[in-house]
Design an enzyme around this catalytic site. Sequence first.
Site, PDB file in Angstrom:
ATOM      1  N   ASP A  79       0.805  -1.223   0.000  1.00 47.25           N
ATOM      2  CA  ASP A  79       0.000   0.000   0.000  1.00 47.25           C
ATOM      3  C   ASP A  79       0.837   1.272   0.000  1.00 47.25           C
ATOM      4  O   ASP A  79       0.292   2.376   0.110  1.00 47.25           O
ATOM      5  CB  ASP A  79      -0.932   0.020   1.212  1.00 47.25           C
ATOM      6  CG  ASP A  79      -2.171  -0.848   1.014  1.00 47.25           C
ATOM      7  OD1 ASP A  79      -2.457  -1.202  -0.148  1.00 47.25           O
ATOM      8  OD2 ASP A  79      -2.834  -1.169   2.007  1.00 47.25           O
ATOM      9  N   ARG A 104       0.691  -1.648   7.666  1.00 46.22           N
ATOM     10  CA  ARG A 104       1.200  -0.459   6.984  1.00 46.22           C
ATOM     11  C   ARG A 104       2.225   0.328   7.819  1.00 46.22           C
ATOM     12  O   ARG A 104       2.758   1.330   7.334  1.00 46.22           O
ATOM     13  CB  ARG A 104       0.048   0.477   6.604  1.00 46.22           C
ATOM     14  CG  ARG A 104      -0.957  -0.131   5.634  1.00 46.22           C
ATOM     15  CD  ARG A 104      -1.836   0.937   5.004  1.00 46.22           C
ATOM     16  NE  ARG A 104      -1.059   1.854   4.160  1.00 46.22           N
ATOM     17  CZ  ARG A 104      -1.580   2.927   3.578  1.00 46.22           C
ATOM     18  NH1 ARG A 104      -2.852   3.240   3.763  1.00 46.22           N
ATOM     19  NH2 ARG A 104      -0.820   3.702   2.817  1.00 46.22           N
ATOM     20  N   ARG A 149      -9.154   6.020  11.281  1.00 45.53           N
ATOM     21  CA  ARG A 149      -7.699   5.854  11.165  1.00 45.53           C
ATOM     22  C   ARG A 149      -6.887   6.863  11.974  1.00 45.53           C
ATOM     23  O   ARG A 149      -5.749   6.568  12.322  1.00 45.53           O
ATOM     24  CB  ARG A 149      -7.281   5.957   9.695  1.00 45.53           C
ATOM     25  CG  ARG A 149      -7.893   4.906   8.782  1.00 45.53           C
ATOM     26  CD  ARG A 149      -7.398   3.513   9.083  1.00 45.53           C
ATOM     27  NE  ARG A 149      -7.855   2.543   8.099  1.00 45.53           N
ATOM     28  CZ  ARG A 149      -7.224   2.267   6.956  1.00 45.53           C
ATOM     29  NH1 ARG A 149      -6.111   2.892   6.640  1.00 45.53           N
ATOM     30  NH2 ARG A 149      -7.707   1.368   6.121  1.00 45.53           N
ATOM     31  N   HIS A 178     -11.092   7.382   5.310  1.00 45.31           N
ATOM     32  CA  HIS A 178     -10.220   8.555   5.380  1.00 45.31           C
ATOM     33  C   HIS A 178     -11.009   9.781   4.940  1.00 45.31           C
ATOM     34  O   HIS A 178     -11.890   9.687   4.078  1.00 45.31           O
ATOM     35  CB  HIS A 178      -9.015   8.412   4.440  1.00 45.31           C
ATOM     36  CG  HIS A 178      -7.874   7.637   4.991  1.00 45.31           C
ATOM     37  ND1 HIS A 178      -7.020   6.901   4.189  1.00 45.31           N
ATOM     38  CD2 HIS A 178      -7.391   7.507   6.254  1.00 45.31           C
ATOM     39  CE1 HIS A 178      -6.086   6.342   4.931  1.00 45.31           C
ATOM     40  NE2 HIS A 178      -6.288   6.686   6.187  1.00 45.31           N
ATOM     41  N   CYS A 278      -5.198   9.572  -2.856  1.00 47.97           N
ATOM     42  CA  CYS A 278      -4.436   8.602  -2.077  1.00 47.97           C
ATOM     43  C   CYS A 278      -3.018   8.431  -2.621  1.00 47.97           C
ATOM     44  O   CYS A 278      -2.072   8.214  -1.867  1.00 47.97           O
ATOM     45  CB  CYS A 278      -5.148   7.247  -2.071  1.00 47.97           C
ATOM     46  SG  CYS A 278      -6.650   7.193  -1.096  1.00 47.97           S
TER      47      CYS A 278
END
Length: 285
Positions: A79, A104, A149, A178, A278
């Site tokens: 990612d 991540r 998050r 997000h 992103c």
Amino acid sequence: MTVLDTRLSPRPARQARTRHYVMCPPTHFAVEYAINPWMDASVPVDAERATVQWDVLRHAYLALGHRVDLVSPAPGQPDMVFAANGGLTVGGRTYGAKFRHPERQAEAAAFTAFLRDAGHDVVDPAHTNEGEGDFLVLGSMILAGTGFRTSLEAHVEAAEVLDRPVVSLELVDPRFYHLDTALAVLDDGTGDAPADIAYFPGAFSPHSRRTLRDLFPDALIVSELDALVLGLNAVSDGLHVVLPSAAIELAGALRDRGYAPVPVDLGELLKSGGSVKCCTMELHA
């Protein structure tokens, strides 16, 4: 009609401003785990197609005259292509990322090292946050998402590190995990035009919807249909809005508002719940 333009004032002239972006090639991109509702490890990813789509996005920025720096992708970090999550930089100072999910967490060190090597003053965070995934910068404030998050404590920490007012917004729909999946900054308000945003109200708590209405009464209200193709995961230079090609009605509403939509297809990256924004970290002056 599923996109409503609630603008109250005369439409200003739109002006582009050259931006400085950071991206990471999708060399190791895959869907190997599921940490948001978009991800399904049983659905195959076409890695070659993902690379081509990402490169089209990069060249779109270059064609618009923007600077694009590249971070080297790290093995085992599928990612990392979603560079926006790697930190928040304003005025040469960076508030570093601290990822919620273990899958991540190694990305944070890679982005921190890159930014420090580039001369940025990076402050290591004490609280969980995912960079520009949940922090969107305007000239007068930073809009900050929480709920999935990024912690509220990180909002306070970011305000202290960057010396900018931070407005907290609560996300309540896990599909929009997000802030940058539910809200797009169209004009940051640093030029002649006022700050301008687009957002999908259903992603936010009632209190946060009221906050957005109070701060941005002329905002572009986006339909669930366009939100669900991550149409709001867009990048604007004040005139050109680079957005997913599937967000057709949103593109039309942007044209009516004086913007120039630049549609791109990032369908492979959407399998991991990411799109244009992103993939794009902006180094804000």
